[in-house]
Scaffold this active site. Structure first.
Site, short mmCIF file in Angstrom:
data_model
loop_
_atom_site.label_atom_id
_atom_site.label_comp_id
_atom_site.label_asym_id
_atom_site.label_seq_id
_atom_site.Cartn_x
_atom_site.Cartn_y
_atom_site.Cartn_z
N PHE A 146 0.86 -1.18 0.00
CA PHE A 146 0.00 0.00 0.00
C PHE A 146 0.89 1.23 0.00
CE2 PHE A 146 -2.41 3.44 1.96
CZ PHE A 146 -3.54 3.43 1.15
N ASP A 231 9.24 2.56 1.61
CA ASP A 231 8.06 3.28 2.07
C ASP A 231 7.95 3.05 3.57
OD1 ASP A 231 5.61 4.23 2.80
OD2 ASP A 231 4.49 3.27 1.17
N LYS A 260 2.72 9.92 8.26
CA LYS A 260 2.02 9.46 9.47
C LYS A 260 2.64 9.99 10.77
CE LYS A 260 -0.83 5.81 7.70
NZ LYS A 260 -0.54 5.04 6.50
C1 LIG Z 1 -0.77 5.28 5.04
C2 LIG Z 1 0.25 4.87 4.08
C3 LIG Z 1 0.44 5.56 2.88
C4 LIG Z 1 -0.46 6.68 2.44
O1 LIG Z 1 -0.44 7.75 3.33
P1 LIG Z 1 -1.59 8.89 3.24
O2 LIG Z 1 -1.11 9.91 4.23
O3 LIG Z 1 -2.88 8.25 3.59
O4 LIG Z 1 -1.58 9.40 1.85
C5 LIG Z 1 1.48 5.17 2.06
N1 LIG Z 1 2.29 4.15 2.39
C6 LIG Z 1 2.14 3.47 3.54
C7 LIG Z 1 3.07 2.36 3.87
C8 LIG Z 1 1.10 3.80 4.42
O5 LIG Z 1 0.94 3.10 5.54
#
Ligand SMILES: *Cc1c(COP(=O)(O)O)cnc(C)c1O
Length: 412
Positions: A146, A231, A260
């Site tokens: 994701f 990521d 986050k």
């Molecule tokens: C939450 C998340 C995203 C996306 O972040 P948003 O602030 O919702 O755009 C991307 N990569 C990872 C691993 C995430 O947990």
């Protein structure tokens, strides 16, 4: 105690349902919180919920942390926004501190995880372009990943459920099964720019990439002269017990997406990069109006002040050990419901057997006034704030126990 219903279960005539004025893109629980205190969220009726979701790993230091409030308020009195047409003092200070604490040589600030992921994708493509290899723009990504909800990041993850109905997916991503080393090397072509991976798949269900796999990816990237992109939007800023998860594998990436937890609840994202990997991003190639504004970076600096305090991250690891032990007991006691416990610091998951859905446990836990977060692979995520107390961990486990006990009775 009012029963907590999924928003989808609420009929239109119910006055207490969610407002139709807000677009219905989320399956929300029917709860409105008025304020927060540390690990607790409190409704208008003064009902207290233990927050082991932390706004999906965002409220790294819980709610209403006095030090963060002070940082935000004192910045709010001085200056909110100037744009990136000018230097931003707090932004430069935060960038320097992030560079000092990580592999990075420089940082680009943005506002969300998806924006950070878009940015690392652009940086990797442009890196090869300025090196004279414009054909190298494809990125290898992984099933179950994701990376956000923009069109490019959806295409990067390749989750058919998220892509359905949005037209043809953006080109440039080659999706591989989760951590199959030989398949990955075979998939690298003269058009490959980078490999992009989450050290722990968060939304995918707390699936931990073993350290030797990350080391293997680093070797592959070096051998084929492509970039390693991590990521760490969910795993970063202490969530897995080190400032960033890559440290535990003894490797460093070339590019990293962060968001986050970095703002502790204030929207903030960042791209961390080596000098070389950022070489494609010259003036005019990338930008963000709000990115790294004074309010966001003042709070980001305050979050770092606390997370980098001596002993803070050791404490996260210690509490992770405690939580792991207590979750293992739960797994033993509820072996009929719980298939597996997955732990990476304070990013924990309970994988459930197929006979119950993760959303059922999320709802049952909410009924015990414990907030958790669903994930893929039929997993319920447990993400307490990093400064959760041991008593609160015990309290959370007791509530989880009660929720599972009820679920077992209901499914018999
Ligand atoms: C939450 C998340 C995203 C996306 O972040 P948003 O602030 O919702 O755009 C991307 N990569 C990872 C691993 C995430 O947990």
């Amino acid at each position: 105690m009012a029963e907590v219903k999924a928003a989808s279960a609420i009929v239109a005539s119910e006055v207490s349902g969610p407002s139709p004025a807000v677009m219905g893109t989320y399956a929300r629980l029917n709860l409105i919180f008025e304020r927060g205190e540390g690990s607790w969220l409190i409704t208008e009726n003064n009902e207290r919920y233990l927050d082991f979701g932390s706004g999906v790993a965002v409220n790294a230091l819980g709610h209403a942390h006095p030090y963060l409030i002070e940082a935000l308020k004192s910045q709010a009195d001085k200056l909110w926004h100037t744009s990136n047409l000018y230097r931003v003092g707090e932004q430069e200070r935060l960038a320097e501190r992030l560079c000092a604490a990580t592999f990075a040589d420089n940082v680009f600030f943005c506002n969300s995880g998806a924006e950070a992921c878009e940015g690392v994708i652009k940086a990797a493509r442009r890196y090869h372009y300025v090196k004279g290899n414009p054909e190298r723009w494809r990125i290898i990504t992984f099933e179950g990943a994701f990376h956000g909800r923009t069109l490019a990041t959806l295409s990067a993850a390749g989750n058919p459920k998220h892509l359905e109905g949005f037209g043809e997916a953006a080109d440039g991503f080659d999706h591989l099964p989760f951590a199959d080393h030989d398949a990955i090397e075979a998939a690298i072509t003269p058009r490959t720019a980078a490999i992009m991976i989450e050290p722990v798949q968060g939304e995918g269900g707390v699936r931990v990439v073993p350290p030797q796999c990350l080391q293997g990816l680093r070797e592959l990237c070096d051998k084929h002269e492509i970039l390693l992109i991590l990521d760490e939007v969910q795993t970063g800023v202490g969530r897995t017990g080190t400032l960033f998860a890559y440290e535990q594998a003894g490797i460093t990436p070339d590019l990293m997406a962060v968001a986050k937890g970095i703002g502790g609840g204030f929207p903030l994202g960042a791209i961390l990069s080596t000098e070389d990997a950022a070489s494609g991003l010259q003036p005019g190639t990338h930008g963000s109006t709000f990115g790294g504004n004074p309010l966001a970076t003042a709070v980001g600096n305050a979050v770092l002040d606390i997370v980098l305090e001596p002993g803070f991250l050791e404490d996260v690891s210690r509490k992770s050990g405690l939580l792991r032990q207590r979750l293992a007991e739960i797994e033993d006691q509820f072996a009929d419901l719980v298939a597996e416990v997955r732990v990476a610091g304070l990013l924990c998951g309970l994988k459930l057997h197929n006979r119950i859905a993760s959303s059922d446990l999320v709802a049952a836990s909410a009924n015990e006034h414990l907030l958790t977060v669903g994930a893929g692979d039929n997993v319920v995520r447990i993400l307490p704030p990093l400064n959760v107390s041991e008593d609160e961990i015990s309290d959370g486990i007791a509530r989880l126990h009660q929720a599972l006990f009820r679920l077992r009775k209901d499914t018999l």
